[in-house]
Write a protein that holds these residues in place. Structure first.
Motif, PDB file in Angstrom:
ATOM      1  N   ASP A  53       5.997  57.162  10.523  1.00 20.75           N
ATOM      2  CA  ASP A  53       4.831  57.106   9.639  1.00 20.75           C
ATOM      3  C   ASP A  53       5.222  56.555   8.269  1.00 20.75           C
ATOM      4  O   ASP A  53       4.521  55.722   7.699  1.00 20.75           O
ATOM      5  N   LYS A  54       6.356  57.011   7.752  1.00 23.24           N
ATOM      6  CA  LYS A  54       6.832  56.539   6.447  1.00 23.24           C
ATOM      7  C   LYS A  54       7.104  55.035   6.476  1.00 23.24           C
ATOM      8  O   LYS A  54       6.713  54.298   5.565  1.00 23.24           O
ATOM      9  N   ILE A  55       7.748  54.567   7.540  1.00 22.48           N
ATOM     10  CA  ILE A  55       8.074  53.145   7.633  1.00 22.48           C
ATOM     11  C   ILE A  55       6.810  52.320   7.875  1.00 22.48           C
ATOM     12  O   ILE A  55       6.683  51.206   7.344  1.00 22.48           O
ATOM     13  N   ARG A  57       3.955  53.053   6.631  1.00 22.93           N
ATOM     14  CA  ARG A  57       3.364  52.968   5.279  1.00 22.93           C
ATOM     15  C   ARG A  57       4.093  51.919   4.445  1.00 22.93           C
ATOM     16  O   ARG A  57       3.462  51.176   3.682  1.00 22.93           O
ATOM     17  N   PHE A  58       5.421  51.844   4.580  1.00 21.21           N
ATOM     18  CA  PHE A  58       6.193  50.808   3.878  1.00 21.21           C
ATOM     19  C   PHE A  58       5.670  49.417   4.249  1.00 21.21           C
ATOM     20  O   PHE A  58       5.406  48.579   3.379  1.00 21.21           O
ATOM     21  N   ASN A  61       2.198  48.679   2.999  1.00 22.31           N
ATOM     22  CA  ASN A  61       2.295  48.365   1.578  1.00 22.31           C
ATOM     23  C   ASN A  61       2.746  46.917   1.380  1.00 22.31           C
ATOM     24  O   ASN A  61       2.162  46.172   0.595  1.00 22.31           O
ATOM     25  N   SER A  68       0.410  52.626  -0.092  1.00 19.51           N
ATOM     26  CA  SER A  68       0.491  53.916   0.602  1.00 19.51           C
ATOM     27  C   SER A  68       1.931  54.420   0.719  1.00 19.51           C
ATOM     28  O   SER A  68       2.166  55.487   1.247  1.00 19.51           O
ATOM     29  N   TYR A  69       2.879  53.657   0.216  1.00 17.30           N
ATOM     30  CA  TYR A  69       4.294  54.017   0.316  1.00 17.30           C
ATOM     31  C   TYR A  69       4.862  54.152  -1.083  1.00 17.30           C
ATOM     32  O   TYR A  69       4.618  53.319  -1.956  1.00 17.30           O
ATOM     33  N   SER A  70       5.623  55.210  -1.279  1.00 21.84           N
ATOM     34  CA  SER A  70       6.402  55.315  -2.509  1.00 21.84           C
ATOM     35  C   SER A  70       7.803  55.753  -2.103  1.00 21.84           C
ATOM     36  O   SER A  70       7.974  56.603  -1.248  1.00 21.84           O
TER      37      SER A  70
END
Length: 140
Positions: A53-55, A57-58, A61, A68-70
């Motif tokens: 999910d994090k990737i 979002r990366f 973005n 959506s990614y920080s």
């Protein structure tokens, strides 16, 4: 109504968030079984759905400009000594394989070009940041 009026960011190329999520999921399924990359990722990823999910979002973005990614992916990679510069060509080769199988050719080429730039930036950053201060720079 124009994109400016609706405040919708323009995509760099035609792809959906669903397609991005699918590519990320297929890619990490292949990473987990890769003889070199699998153990490196396994040492650092405790929760695969969360990581995927994090990737995703990366990439949303980077491609869709969702904001959506920080995070600081360079710091994440450099801080792990078992992540090596020579892993990036393997990573990119596997990623390109997934792009070619999961997406139309043009979209795969466009996303692949972006991945190449990002991957080369990470590889170069790892080499530069891990190099002894008293040695001349390694350029490749």
């Amino acid at each position: 109504m124009t994109n400016t009026e609706t405040q919708v960011p323009l995509a760099r190329f035609g792809i959906s968030a669903v397609e991005i999520a699918r590519v990320v999921a297929v890619f990490y399924a292949r990473v987990r079984s890769h003889e070199v990359l699998g153990p490196v990722f396994a040492a650092h990823v405790a929760d695969w759905p969360e990581h995927e999910d994090k990737i995703a979002r990366f990439w949303r973005n980077a491609i869709l400009r969702e904001k959506s990614y920080s995070g600081n992916p360079m710091r994440e990679h450099v801080s792990r000594p078992d992540v090596k510069a020579e892993h990036f060509p393997l990573w990119l080769g596997l990623f390109h394989d997934v792009l070619r199988t999961e997406l139309p050719e043009r979209t795969a080429l466009q996303w692949g070009a972006l991945a190449d730039r990002i991957g080369e930036g990470f590889r170069t950053g790892i080499v530069a940041m891990r190099q002894p201060k008293d040695q001349p720079p390694k350029l490749f």
